[in-house]
Design an enzyme around this catalytic site. Structure first.
Site, PDB file in Angstrom:
ATOM      1  CG  HIS A  69       2.736   3.594  -2.778  1.00 56.92           C
ATOM      2  ND1 HIS A  69       3.221   2.419  -3.304  1.00 56.92           N
ATOM      3  CD2 HIS A  69       2.488   4.405  -3.810  1.00 56.92           C
ATOM      4  CE1 HIS A  69       3.263   2.531  -4.618  1.00 56.92           C
ATOM      5  NE2 HIS A  69       2.828   3.718  -4.952  1.00 56.92           N
ATOM      6  CD  GLN A 143       5.369  -5.568   2.474  1.00 57.39           C
ATOM      7  OE1 GLN A 143       4.754  -5.701   1.417  1.00 57.39           O
ATOM      8  NE2 GLN A 143       6.629  -5.946   2.614  1.00 57.39           N
ATOM      9  CG  HIS A 145       5.717   1.039  -0.081  1.00 57.09           C
ATOM     10  ND1 HIS A 145       5.775   1.076  -1.456  1.00 57.09           N
ATOM     11  CD2 HIS A 145       6.711   1.837   0.356  1.00 57.09           C
ATOM     12  CE1 HIS A 145       6.768   1.878  -1.819  1.00 57.09           C
ATOM     13  NE2 HIS A 145       7.347   2.358  -0.741  1.00 57.09           N
ATOM     14  CG  HIS A 212      13.197  -5.362  -7.776  1.00 57.17           C
ATOM     15  ND1 HIS A 212      14.261  -5.895  -7.118  1.00 57.17           N
ATOM     16  CD2 HIS A 212      12.090  -5.825  -7.130  1.00 57.17           C
ATOM     17  CE1 HIS A 212      13.835  -6.648  -6.115  1.00 57.17           C
ATOM     18  NE2 HIS A 212      12.527  -6.627  -6.115  1.00 57.17           N
ATOM     19  CG  MET A 287      12.866 -10.243  -6.779  1.00 57.66           C
ATOM     20  SD  MET A 287      11.676 -10.355  -5.445  1.00 57.66           S
ATOM     21  CE  MET A 287      12.774 -10.779  -4.118  1.00 57.66           C
TER      22      MET A 287
END
Ligand SMILES: *[C@@H]1O[C@H](CO)[C@@H](O)[C@H](O)[C@H]1NC(C)=O
Length: 328
Positions: A69, A143, A145, A212, A287
């Site tokens: 993603h 990283q 996702h 978020h 955040m």
């Protein structure tokens, strides 16, 4: 290589007046991961084995099988884990198949971001990130996702274009971030403002917002005070944090930020829940981050690359920073 061949190669390079540099494309990929649950954030790392400083000048995503993603590439002094793969999801609260650790051992530097259906980030010509040598980036961490669990191993990654020729322009990132909290069932504004107090000339070219699920809009501005005491607000960029959280181009690529200028950011949030929501690491928290990616001529980037404020309800632009004519 035997000496004669090397001599010939050197002579040819001199003849053609080419810089004797090593331009390399290397693939940095997940080592075949298979998360058994949805919403996994997995990290893998690689040390940068180089005798001297090198530059990262290009990125080419290899998202195999449309499983990823989003992908983020970080530079770290040390990775968050020595394992080949670990769970590095800040928002996940469940136990996954891989042990949990942070992305980097210390403060991460974001170098690249990719998401499905998001525009590709291109570094401007002649701009590169400096790695290895005396820099604080000695490892790269990827990283990925994964929205959904997988039933076949995944090798998503990035083809990196590096050069051992020094680039003229150095890329770097400034993080603007707040603490704070939102009262139950209310709207809130989290704000930062920092005066640039270093002898630098920054050319912002991209930004990324991060919040978020309660984030409504996140923006950044360059603020200059006029002689009449009227603050001039120049938009760096605003973006809905519910869209893919990628680096996107700034509003005005001719903007230059120098000593005495003020950089500001703001996150508008809407808490529909019947509880206080604090700024914090998990999906249950919020955040407020605004990442500003800039380049400089030469290599004088900001030494202090974080602008922090305590955030709501203790810090606002108009009261604590004394700013006027703030954007609506
Ligand atoms: C966006 O940039 C243009 C110049 O490219 C400028 O004229 C305009 O005022 C900027 N927008 C805002 C809201 O500051």
């Amino acid at each position: 290589m035997n000496d004669d061949v090397e001599m010939i190669a050197v002579a040819l390079l001199a003849l053609l007046a080419l810089p004797a540099t090593l331009a390399e494309k290397v693939e940095f990929r997940m080592p075949g991961v298979m998360p058994s649950q949805d919403e996994a954030y997995l990290c893998t790392s690689v040390p940068i084995n180089s005798n001297g400083e090198i530059s990262l000048v290009g990125f080419d995503p290899i998202a195999s099988g449309h499983t990823a993603h989003h992908m983020l590439l970080f530079g770290c002094a040390e990775p968050g884990s020595d394992l080949p793969v670990w769970d590095c999801g800040e928002m996940t609260q469940t136990e996954f198949d891989y042990p949990k650790a942070s992305v980097c051992g210390e403060k991460p530097n974001i170098l690249y971001a990719w998401a499905k259906d998001a525009p590709k980030l291109e570094l401007p010509k002649g701009v590169g990130f400096k790695l290895a040598g005396e820099t604080n980036i000695q490892h790269l961490v990827l990283q990925v996702h994964y929205m959904h669990k997988l039933d076949a191993p995944d090798y998503s990654g990035i083809r990196l274009e590096t050069s051992d020729a020094p680039v003229e322009k150095t890329a770097a990132t400034l993080l603007m971030v707040t603490g704070g909290e939102i009262a139950p069932k209310s709207k809130e504004s989290f704000e930062t403002a920092c005066v640039v107090d270093e002898d630098v000339e920054l050319h912002p070219f991209a930004f990324r917002v991060h919040a978020h699920t309660r984030g409504v809009s996140v923006g950044g501005w360059l603020v200059r005070e006029s002689p009449e005491g009227v603050d001039q607000w120049n938009l760096i960029g605003t973006r809905d944090p519910q869209l893919p959280q990628m680096f996107v181009p700034v509003n005005d690529s001719s903007m230059v930020v120098s000593r005495g200028d003020m950089l500001t950011s703001r996150c508008l949030m809407d808490n529909k829940e019947d509880r206080v929501i604090r700024i914090g690491p998990t999906g249950a928290d919020e955040m407020c981050n605004f990442y500003l990616m800039y380049w400089v001529d030469g290599d004088k980037t900001l030494r202090d690359n974080t602008c922090f404020s305590p955030g709501a309800p203790n810090y606002y632009w108009t009261s604590e920073a004394g700013l006027n004519h703030t954007p609506h």
